[in-house]
Design an enzyme around this catalytic site. Structure first.
Site, PDB file in Angstrom:
ATOM      1  CB  SER A  83      -0.916  -0.047   1.009  1.00 48.91           C
ATOM      2  OG  SER A  83      -0.372   0.042   2.666  1.00 48.91           O
ATOM      3  CE  LYS A 119      -5.384   4.826  -3.350  1.00 50.90           C
ATOM      4  NZ  LYS A 119      -6.759   4.038  -3.260  1.00 50.90           N
TER       5      LYS A 119
END
Length: 676
Positions: A83, A119
């Site tokens: 992440s 994103k």
């Protein structure tokens, strides 16, 4: 019951349904029996039929109607799908860039180019190509291992099954996002809660014909590993992705400077509602691949990338109560129980108040009307109080001076670094003697980054605690499976699966084991440092003596705070009992350095003074990558003292006294076969 009370009751049931739904469908780890789950759905449907004004997009009448398969094979990623760290404002971006500059020891900030990429709010996937053919497709999973969803990914038209371009690498792991465009989702919204759930559920279908009916899209944005790829930077890589037949984000940009990153962020945030797909921020990556390699990775995220989230969603609610939650290290965290509200598509009924000081500073009280904010994956929190709406009979919240769980006094530690009391109040026990701490420590023990026992989630820990099946970590490896089989919601198959998961995890790495113990101030990175230093589990178990623990101060990155925490841990008799029992039940793997034949194997180093053109952090990273070891004190175990400009004379003199070899930067770089 009036309409308002009915709506609150209905939303509570929806919230509970969503949580169970997540465990049932997305995680395949039910926390209630099928009967309880079905009864909850029936209650919601009955309420909707009786009271037509009760509606929610998260109702079981609108959410996913099939159960994904539990039969996908799990495969380890060659390179973890980590992440990213988050940024929420300009200050966060400045700090991100400052860390890069310091790590690389750069003088000109304007030399850093970024690839700025929107994103997409979808599901990450990994595509393995060998000799141009798609051989395997994996989900992100827990980041270390994903599920084999090859057949489902092959149904997506955006994913090339074979690539014949001459410059396509011999072997490569292409990574990207699977998603559904908003207009396509409108056609199927009766079957799914939201576009992301639709993508997630579709990819985890056992029957790929069902997946093929869903209009999934794929945008590629990075690679995990590659063989024979001659590309120098991220923007060139994105251009090549298009040449190879992949779709990329049309809003990707190359940008220099934090101010320009902020301008691009503002511009895209204003446009986001007009886009064909959902985005929740922008990812910034250092463009140069050589710089990316130098920067490397921190504990669980790359140093060369960050996700700049869009503005938080917020809503107005009322605080119904303030409860105190107790964490694994004894921290008392106040949590506001609020009237359920929809914030950014999620029903929120809890909001953190952080700590005692925050409650005092904002004067937060039960009954207050408050603004609650939720940004990305951050826990919802109370931003402000509307004092104009405060009730006349409201009372200040008094923080407990005794632990609500065990009755021990609560304390605020003195912070040696800040020279002030900590904001966090803690239970003085900090051990398994406090019920709430014990439960949280066991949850931590089985968590993803520790033992990662599949099917042993937080609710299972709580249930087993209440049934007195688990009181200490070692109890997990001595469970009475016959008794569990008789429990509601359990059967032979589910018990067999749990037993297999537990047996499978009896073999664990030393760094994961150390992290699993939940020692305060010993996170993943520090656990890794200690494991690399000690090398074997037997060395860790022998730490109980004060002198042995003090030896950890030789580890660069382990300071007084960590040493004190470890001492406190080993002074607790229950902790020693836990360690003794775990030692009998587990196979803890010795540390094997990845580059065990590195150029600096079995050599210890220490740095003093300023290095030229390279930061101290990068120098340490280079030493460790080549099997060398960093220590923080000059002692007889030190092989080389690397002296830069203006070294500490005391260190130089001590090294001379003990005949330790003192080398300069050029000599050290020659050891690495690098030119100075």
């Amino acid at each position: 019951m009036n309409d308002k009370d009915l709506e609150i009751e209905y939303l509570k049931k929806i919230d509970l349904f969503q949580r169970h739904n997540k465990h049932y469908y997305d995680k395949n780890k039910p926390i209630v029996s099928d009967q309880e789950f079905d009864l909850l759905k029936k209650d919601i449907i009955d309420l909707e039929r009786k009271y037509k004004f009760l509606k929610s997009e998260y109702s079981p009448t609108k959410s996913i109607g099939f159960k994904p398969s539990k039969n996908f094979q799990k495969i380890k990623h060659k390179v973890p799908m980590l992440s990213l760290g988050n940024a929420f404002n300009e200050e966060d971006l400045k700090n991100f860039e400052k860390k890069i500059i310091n790590f690389l020891s750069l003088k000109d900030v304007n030399t850093i180019e970024y690839s700025a990429e929107p994103k997409i709010d979808g599901i990450s996937a990994s595509l393995i190509y060998i000799d141009g053919k798609l051989t395997k497709g994996l989900s992100r999973g827990d980041g270390n291992e994903g599920e084999d969803i090859t057949q489902n990914l092959k149904t997506i038209k955006d994913i090339p099954l074979e690539i014949t371009k001459s410059n396509f690498p011999k072997e490569i792991d292409i990574r990207g996002e699977v998603f559904i465009e908003n207009n396509d989702f409108k056609k199927i919204k009766d079957k799914f809660a939201n576009p992301r759930n639709a993508a997630s559920g579709s990819l985890r279908q056992k029957n790929s014909l069902i997946t093929a009916k869903i209009p999934l899209k794929f945008i590629a944005y990075t690679y995990g590993y590659e063989k024979k790829m001659n590309i120098k930077n991220q923007t060139s890589f994105l251009e090549n992705l298009k040449l190879w037949g992949f779709k990329t984000n049309p809003f990707n940009k190359k940008i220099i400077g934090v101010k320009n990153l902020m301008l691009n962020h503002k511009e895209l945030e204003e446009k986001r509602k007009e886009l064909a797909f959902d985005i929740d921020g922008i990812v910034y990556k250092v463009n140069d691949f050589d710089l990316q390699k130098r920067l490397g990775f921190a504990a669980n995220a790359p140093r060369w990338a960050i996700a700049h989230k869009f503005s938080a969603n917020s809503s107005i609610s009322e605080i119904m109560n303030i409860e105190i939650q107790i964490g694994r290290t004894g921290a008392l965290t106040p949590v506001a129980k609020i009237k359920p509200v929809n914030i950014g598509g999620v029903i929120v009924s809890n909001a953190t108040l952080h700590n005692e000081d925050e409650i005092v500073r904002k004067d937060i009280r039960v009954g207050d009307t408050v603004t609650v904010e939720r940004a990305g994956d951050v826990i919802p929190h109370v931003v402000s109080v509307d004092l104009k709406k405060r009730k006349q009979n409201s009372k200040k919240f008094i923080f407990p001076l005794k632990c609500p769980s065990c009755g021990s006094k609560t304390i605020k530690d003195y912070n040696e670094t800040t020279k002030r009391q900590d904001a966090v109040r803690r239970c003085a026990s900090e051990g398994f003697e406090c019920e709430k701490i014990a439960i949280e420590r066991i949850k931590h023990f089985v968590s993803k980054d520790a033992f990662n026992i599949d099917g042993f989630g937080k609710k299972i820990v709580e249930n087993f605690w209440n049934l007195k099946l688990v009181r200490l970590p070692q109890d997990i490896f001595k469970l009475n499976y016959n008794k569990i089989e008789e429990l509601e919601g359990w059967g032979k198959l589910s018990v067999a699966n749990l037993r297999f998961s537990i047996e499978e995890k009896k073999n664990i790495s030393l760094e994961r084991f150390i992290y699993s113990l939940g020692i305060r101030h010993i996170g993943q990175e520090n656990a890794k440092l200690i494991a690399r230093h000690l090398k074997t589990a037997s060395n860790f178990f022998r730490l109980s003596g004060e002198k042995n623990i003090e030896s950890l101060s030789n580890i660069d990155g382990i300071g007084i705070t960590q040493i004190q925490s470890i001492k406190k841990f080993f002074l607790n008799k229950t902790n020693l009992k836990v360690l003794s029992e775990l030692e009998k039940n587990l196979l803890i793997k010795d540390v094997i350095l990845i580059n065990n034949n590195g150029l600096l194997k079995n050599k210890t180093f220490m740095l003093t003074g300023k290095l030229n053109g390279i930061s101290r952090a990068e120098a340490k990273s280079l030493i460790e990558q080549n099997s060398g070891k960093i220590i923080s004190n000059v002692n007889k175990k030190l092989d080389y003292l690397i002296a830069g400009d203006k070294p500490t004379l005391k260190k130089i003199n001590t090294a001379k006294e003990w005949n330790i070899k003192i080398i300069n930067q050029t000599e050290w770089l020659k050891m690495l076969n690098k030119s100075g």
